[in-house]
Design an enzyme around this catalytic site. Structure first.
Site, PDB file in Angstrom:
ATOM      1  NE  ARG A   1      -3.585  -2.139   2.548  1.00 22.04           N
ATOM      2  CZ  ARG A   1      -3.142  -3.495   3.265  1.00 22.04           C
ATOM      3  NH1 ARG A   1      -2.213  -3.674   3.676  1.00 22.04           N
ATOM      4  NH2 ARG A   1      -3.978  -4.564   3.243  1.00 22.04           N
TER       5      ARG A   1
ATOM      6  CE  LYS B   1      -6.436  -1.022   4.959  1.00 24.99           C
ATOM      7  NZ  LYS B   1      -7.703  -1.243   4.145  1.00 24.99           N
TER       8      LYS B   1
ATOM      9  CG  HIS C   1      -5.355   0.799  -3.716  1.00 27.52           C
ATOM     10  ND1 HIS C   1      -4.301   0.669  -2.621  1.00 27.52           N
ATOM     11  CD2 HIS C   1      -6.349   0.850  -2.759  1.00 27.52           C
ATOM     12  CE1 HIS C   1      -4.718   0.764  -1.438  1.00 27.52           C
ATOM     13  NE2 HIS C   1      -6.037   0.860  -1.594  1.00 27.52           N
TER      14      HIS C   1
ATOM     15  NE  ARG D   1      -3.403  -3.369  -1.687  1.00 28.02           N
ATOM     16  CZ  ARG D   1      -2.815  -4.203  -0.875  1.00 28.02           C
ATOM     17  NH1 ARG D   1      -1.453  -4.300  -0.587  1.00 28.02           N
ATOM     18  NH2 ARG D   1      -3.575  -4.900   0.078  1.00 28.02           N
TER      19      ARG D   1
ATOM     20  CG  HIS E   1      -6.249  -9.053   0.487  1.00 22.72           C
ATOM     21  ND1 HIS E   1      -6.235  -9.362  -0.783  1.00 22.72           N
ATOM     22  CD2 HIS E   1      -5.948  -7.807   0.626  1.00 22.72           C
ATOM     23  CE1 HIS E   1      -6.047  -8.204  -1.717  1.00 22.72           C
ATOM     24  NE2 HIS E   1      -6.028  -7.253  -0.676  1.00 22.72           N
TER      25      HIS E   1
ATOM     26  CE1 TYR F   1      -6.395  -6.048  -7.597  1.00 25.12           C
ATOM     27  CE2 TYR F   1      -6.689  -7.396  -5.568  1.00 25.12           C
ATOM     28  CZ  TYR F   1      -6.332  -6.014  -6.257  1.00 25.12           C
ATOM     29  OH  TYR F   1      -6.173  -5.112  -5.446  1.00 25.12           O
TER      30      TYR F   1
END
Length: 304
Positions: free
Chosen positions: A151, A175, A250, A253, A276, A285
């Site tokens: 990120r 995160k 993003h 990314r 994730h 994706y």
């Protein structure tokens, strides 16, 4: 005036609650507060109680946002922010009821991300002027973003202790303070090392800053690059290479993830590299890669 003062005090208390009680990150706090700032502004304009708004008031608010063109994940985020705000008010004893109970949670619909082609990524990588600090820094940052899929906030906060260039990997805290290991390409290592050797000392000659990528405009010493400043750079290069639509936060990314799948990466490995928590998030994706595959098929197959 009275309602304005009440609103300011309520927003300040809510911000404290997010930090002290929920322990959210700075970016999450800013997002929550931005959403609730807009929501309470709507309440004040329509003379609706800040602590007594009803389910009907909430429906009217969401309808007003929808009429402004806000859809999908943004509406879901507003719902989550207001739900958090209601919990805060109940915890503080400002209300006893829960107007969220009668509301139907918006369905989570993820729009497919727009992805740059591999040729466009190369154009981005080759756009910076390598004869100055800014250009070499930007090239190193682009190379690292595309090599890792990290990120932008993780890139800007990257410290020397996170990088292991000789072993070609990074240890990133993402995160929820989840750590992950991401491999680095030889090309990314080359450009980062070149930036550190040739240009970074111009901004931090005594190597006092722990951050890898430094701002070019810090008057009071070596400061890390910010997310906003970095995306100004991205938009500038997009204009330079002839991309009319503004890149998303993003962009690289999304390109990393989709191009990895196009070259036979498996979803589990990609999930780990992207950080994730759920494989479902990563699976978006696969839809992007399939859409691209169908596009190529329709253009090239003689019977398509």
């Amino acid at each position: 005036m009275k309602m304005s003062n009440e609103r300011n005090m309520l927003l300040a208390s809510f911000a404290d609650y997010l930090i002290l009680e929920k322990g959210v990150s700075e970016n999450s706090r800013l997002a929550y507060c931005s959403d609730i700032n807009r929501f309470t502004e709507y309440l004040c304009v329509n003379r609706i109680s800040l602590t007594g708004f009803t389910s009907d008031d909430l429906r009217a608010y969401f309808e007003s946002r929808s009429s402004e063109g806000v859809t999908g994940q943004s509406i879901l985020r507003f719902y989550s922010s207001i739900n958090c705000f209601v919990r805060f008010e109940r915890l503080e004893g400002l209300r006893e009821d829960d107007p969220m109970i009668e509301l139907e949670r918006p369905k989570s619909r993820r729009d497919l991300p727009k992805v740059m082609s591999e040729e466009t990524v190369v154009a981005f990588l080759e756009a910076p002027d390598l004869g100055c600090h800014t250009g070499l820094r930007d090239r190193a940052m682009f190379e690292l973003l595309y090599a890792t899929g990290m990120r932008v906030s993780e890139l800007c906060n990257l410290k020397f202790e996170d990088m292991h260039l000789s072993e070609r990997y990074m240890l990133i805290k993402g995160k929820g303070d989840r750590q992950r290991v991401i491999p680095i390409t030889d090309a990314a290592c080359y450009w980062v090392e070149k930036y550190l050797r040739l240009r970074r000392p111009e901004k931090d000659p005594d190597s006092l800053s722990p951050y890898v990528f430094l701002s070019n405009k810090s008057p009071d010493g070596a400061k890390p690059m910010t997310r906003i400043a970095f995306w100004y750079r991205v938009k500038s290069y997009a204009s330079q290479i002839g991309i009319s639509s503004s890149p998303s936060p993003h962009t690289f990314r999304h390109a990393f993830a989709t191009h990895m799948l196009n070259h036979d990466a498996d979803l589990r490995s990609l999930q780990m590299m992207l950080g994730h928590s759920s494989l479902t998030t990563t699976q978006i994706y696969t839809h992007v890669a399939l859409a691209r595959m169908h596009e190529v098929y329709d253009k090239t197959h003689p019977k398509a």
